[in-house]
Write a protein that holds these residues in place. Structure first.
Motif, PDB file in Angstrom:
ATOM      1  N   ALA A  97       0.809  -1.224   0.000  1.00  0.00           N
ATOM      2  CA  ALA A  97       0.000   0.000   0.000  1.00  0.00           C
ATOM      3  C   ALA A  97       0.843   1.275   0.000  1.00  0.00           C
ATOM      4  N   ALA A  98       2.164   1.137   0.104  1.00  0.00           N
ATOM      5  CA  ALA A  98       3.032   2.301   0.300  1.00  0.00           C
ATOM      6  C   ALA A  98       2.829   3.391  -0.749  1.00  0.00           C
ATOM      7  N   ALA A  99       2.825   3.013  -2.028  1.00  0.00           N
ATOM      8  CA  ALA A  99       2.692   4.012  -3.094  1.00  0.00           C
ATOM      9  C   ALA A  99       1.336   4.710  -3.033  1.00  0.00           C
ATOM     10  N   LYS A 100       0.289   3.940  -2.793  1.00  0.00           N
ATOM     11  CA  LYS A 100      -1.059   4.513  -2.730  1.00  0.00           C
ATOM     12  C   LYS A 100      -1.205   5.466  -1.549  1.00  0.00           C
ATOM     13  N   LEU A 101      -0.731   5.035  -0.383  1.00  0.00           N
ATOM     14  CA  LEU A 101      -0.887   5.861   0.818  1.00  0.00           C
ATOM     15  C   LEU A 101       0.061   7.064   0.817  1.00  0.00           C
ATOM     16  N   ALA A 102       1.140   6.989   0.056  1.00  0.00           N
ATOM     17  CA  ALA A 102       2.025   8.153  -0.071  1.00  0.00           C
ATOM     18  C   ALA A 102       1.296   9.301  -0.758  1.00  0.00           C
ATOM     19  N   GLU A 103       0.364   8.937  -1.634  1.00  0.00           N
ATOM     20  CA  GLU A 103      -0.410   9.941  -2.375  1.00  0.00           C
ATOM     21  C   GLU A 103      -1.671  10.377  -1.639  1.00  0.00           C
ATOM     22  N   ASP A 104      -2.256   9.446  -0.879  1.00  0.00           N
ATOM     23  CA  ASP A 104      -3.553   9.739  -0.261  1.00  0.00           C
ATOM     24  C   ASP A 104      -3.740   8.917   1.010  1.00  0.00           C
ATOM     25  N   CYS A 105      -3.685   9.592   2.155  1.00  0.00           N
ATOM     26  CA  CYS A 105      -3.880   8.931   3.451  1.00  0.00           C
ATOM     27  C   CYS A 105      -5.246   9.266   4.055  1.00  0.00           C
ATOM     28  N   SER A 106      -6.166   9.705   3.231  1.00  0.00           N
ATOM     29  CA  SER A 106      -7.458  10.179   3.745  1.00  0.00           C
ATOM     30  C   SER A 106      -8.273   9.077   4.426  1.00  0.00           C
ATOM     31  N   ALA A 107      -7.984   7.810   4.118  1.00  0.00           N
ATOM     32  CA  ALA A 107      -8.704   6.717   4.776  1.00  0.00           C
ATOM     33  C   ALA A 107      -8.192   6.489   6.194  1.00  0.00           C
ATOM     34  N   LEU A 108      -6.944   6.886   6.448  1.00  0.00           N
ATOM     35  CA  LEU A 108      -6.335   6.665   7.768  1.00  0.00           C
ATOM     36  C   LEU A 108      -6.527   7.850   8.715  1.00  0.00           C
ATOM     37  N   GLY A 133      -9.962   0.195  13.184  1.00  0.00           N
ATOM     38  CA  GLY A 133     -10.362   0.828  11.929  1.00  0.00           C
ATOM     39  C   GLY A 133      -9.175   1.352  11.140  1.00  0.00           C
ATOM     40  N   PHE A 134      -8.226   1.954  11.833  1.00  0.00           N
ATOM     41  CA  PHE A 134      -7.008   2.459  11.178  1.00  0.00           C
ATOM     42  C   PHE A 134      -6.271   1.321  10.475  1.00  0.00           C
ATOM     43  N   HIS A 135      -6.070   0.237  11.201  1.00  0.00           N
ATOM     44  CA  HIS A 135      -5.299  -0.873  10.648  1.00  0.00           C
ATOM     45  C   HIS A 135      -6.069  -1.614   9.557  1.00  0.00           C
ATOM     46  N   ARG A 136      -7.391  -1.663   9.692  1.00  0.00           N
ATOM     47  CA  ARG A 136      -8.189  -2.290   8.630  1.00  0.00           C
ATOM     48  C   ARG A 136      -8.049  -1.504   7.327  1.00  0.00           C
ATOM     49  N   GLU A 137      -8.064  -0.169   7.415  1.00  0.00           N
ATOM     50  CA  GLU A 137      -7.912   0.654   6.212  1.00  0.00           C
ATOM     51  C   GLU A 137      -6.513   0.520   5.623  1.00  0.00           C
ATOM     52  N   LEU A 138      -5.522   0.360   6.482  1.00  0.00           N
ATOM     53  CA  LEU A 138      -4.156   0.150   5.999  1.00  0.00           C
ATOM     54  C   LEU A 138      -4.089  -1.140   5.168  1.00  0.00           C
ATOM     55  N   VAL A 139      -4.668  -2.214   5.722  1.00  0.00           N
ATOM     56  CA  VAL A 139      -4.650  -3.497   5.018  1.00  0.00           C
ATOM     57  C   VAL A 139      -5.488  -3.413   3.745  1.00  0.00           C
ATOM     58  N   ARG A 140      -6.624  -2.749   3.817  1.00  0.00           N
ATOM     59  CA  ARG A 140      -7.493  -2.614   2.641  1.00  0.00           C
ATOM     60  C   ARG A 140      -6.784  -1.858   1.523  1.00  0.00           C
ATOM     61  N   ALA A 141      -5.957  -0.889   1.883  1.00  0.00           N
ATOM     62  CA  ALA A 141      -5.247  -0.083   0.880  1.00  0.00           C
ATOM     63  C   ALA A 141      -4.268  -0.912   0.068  1.00  0.00           C
ATOM     64  N   ALA A 142      -3.893  -2.095   0.582  1.00  0.00           N
ATOM     65  CA  ALA A 142      -2.976  -2.970  -0.148  1.00  0.00           C
ATOM     66  C   ALA A 142      -3.618  -3.524  -1.409  1.00  0.00           C
ATOM     67  N   GLY A 143      -4.965  -3.535  -1.430  1.00  0.00           N
ATOM     68  CA  GLY A 143      -5.665  -4.000  -2.617  1.00  0.00           C
ATOM     69  C   GLY A 143      -5.546  -5.492  -2.862  1.00  0.00           C
ATOM     70  N   ASN A 144      -5.349  -6.260  -1.798  1.00  0.00           N
ATOM     71  CA  ASN A 144      -5.197  -7.706  -1.917  1.00  0.00           C
ATOM     72  C   ASN A 144      -6.294  -8.367  -1.084  1.00  0.00           C
ATOM     73  N   SER A 145      -7.274  -8.957  -1.746  1.00  0.00           N
ATOM     74  CA  SER A 145      -8.430  -9.509  -1.048  1.00  0.00           C
ATOM     75  C   SER A 145      -8.066 -10.694  -0.157  1.00  0.00           C
ATOM     76  N   VAL A 146      -7.083 -11.489  -0.573  1.00  0.00           N
ATOM     77  CA  VAL A 146      -6.661 -12.624   0.250  1.00  0.00           C
ATOM     78  C   VAL A 146      -6.036 -12.123   1.554  1.00  0.00           C
ATOM     79  N   LEU A 147      -5.221 -11.099   1.455  1.00  0.00           N
ATOM     80  CA  LEU A 147      -4.581 -10.513   2.628  1.00  0.00           C
ATOM     81  C   LEU A 147      -5.627  -9.942   3.586  1.00  0.00           C
ATOM     82  N   LEU A 148      -6.595  -9.212   3.039  1.00  0.00           N
ATOM     83  CA  LEU A 148      -7.641  -8.611   3.876  1.00  0.00           C
ATOM     84  C   LEU A 148      -8.471  -9.696   4.548  1.00  0.00           C
TER      85      LEU A 148
END
Length: 207
Positions: A97-108, A133-148
């Motif tokens: 999720a690093a690249a995505k959250l570097a651009e937009d952390c509005s979910a966290l 909730g914070f950590h769930r959004e972090l994991v969700r930002a990874a975009g990997n359904s198996v991981l979530l």
């Protein structure tokens, strides 16, 4: 306008039973009678059985031949064992999720603000809700359904709430640490996976 979330009957029954376990309606070791729940909720026993099966997979209840289903006796080890697994999963999520959250952390960010408010009000329930909730959004930002799905399967929110009720653990929100993680994502810190892993391991509730 966002459409309302529609939960299946099984999910509604599962939440009903979960609420009963967390509230203390069913104590550790107490039997949960499938037929009684079906009658109470005016549903067939099939969705109740499915809901109980899900809760068993979360290690919240246990079944035994000729003894029925009972609430598990939660131990400190049950909670502690999940943290290294959770830390590993979230470290992977942070990398993805690093690249995505570097651009937009509005979910966290809303959760960080809510954690400061929960600390100010000494609201333990809100601390648990927004920490998870914070950590769930972090994991969700990874975009990997198996991981979530794997992360959700740890039952973090429920186990944390039960540990406070049954084991007397003290929940801390670590609002500042969560704010620091947001800053680390924004500055593209190359150590982000290690930072997240250390944070999770350090946030385990203490008795």
């Amino acid at each position: 306008m966002t459409a309302p979330v529609v939960h299946s009957l099984r999910e509604q029954i599962r939440e009903h039973i979960l609420e009963g376990i967390i509230s203390g309606r069913w104590q550790p070791g107490e039997r949960i009678v499938e037929r009684r729940i079906a009658t109470e909720l005016e549903v067939s026993q099939t969705p109740v059985r499915e809901a109980l099966r899900e809760l068993e997979s979360l290690r919240l209840i246990e079944s035994a031949p000729n003894k029925g289903v009972r609430v598990r006796n939660l131990t400190a080890a049950d909670l502690e064992e999940s943290y290294p697994v959770r830390a590993g999963l979230e470290a992977i999520a942070a990398e993805l999720a690093a690249a995505k959250l570097a651009e937009d952390c509005s979910a966290l960010e809303p959760h960080v603000g809510a954690l400061y408010e929960a600390d100010r009000m000494a609201d333990g329930t809100a601390q648990v809700r927004h920490t998870v909730g914070f950590h769930r959004e972090l994991v969700r930002a990874a975009g990997n359904s198996v991981l979530l799905h794997t992360w959700e399967g740890l039952g973090i929110e429920v186990f944390t709430a039960l540990s406070i009720r049954w084991l007397g653990t003290v929940q801390q929100s670590y609002a500042e640490e969560h704010e620091e993680l947001v800053a680390a994502f924004k500055r593209r810190d190359p150590r982000i996976a290690d930072l997240v892993k250390s944070h999770v391991l350090g946030c385990a509730p203490r008795a």
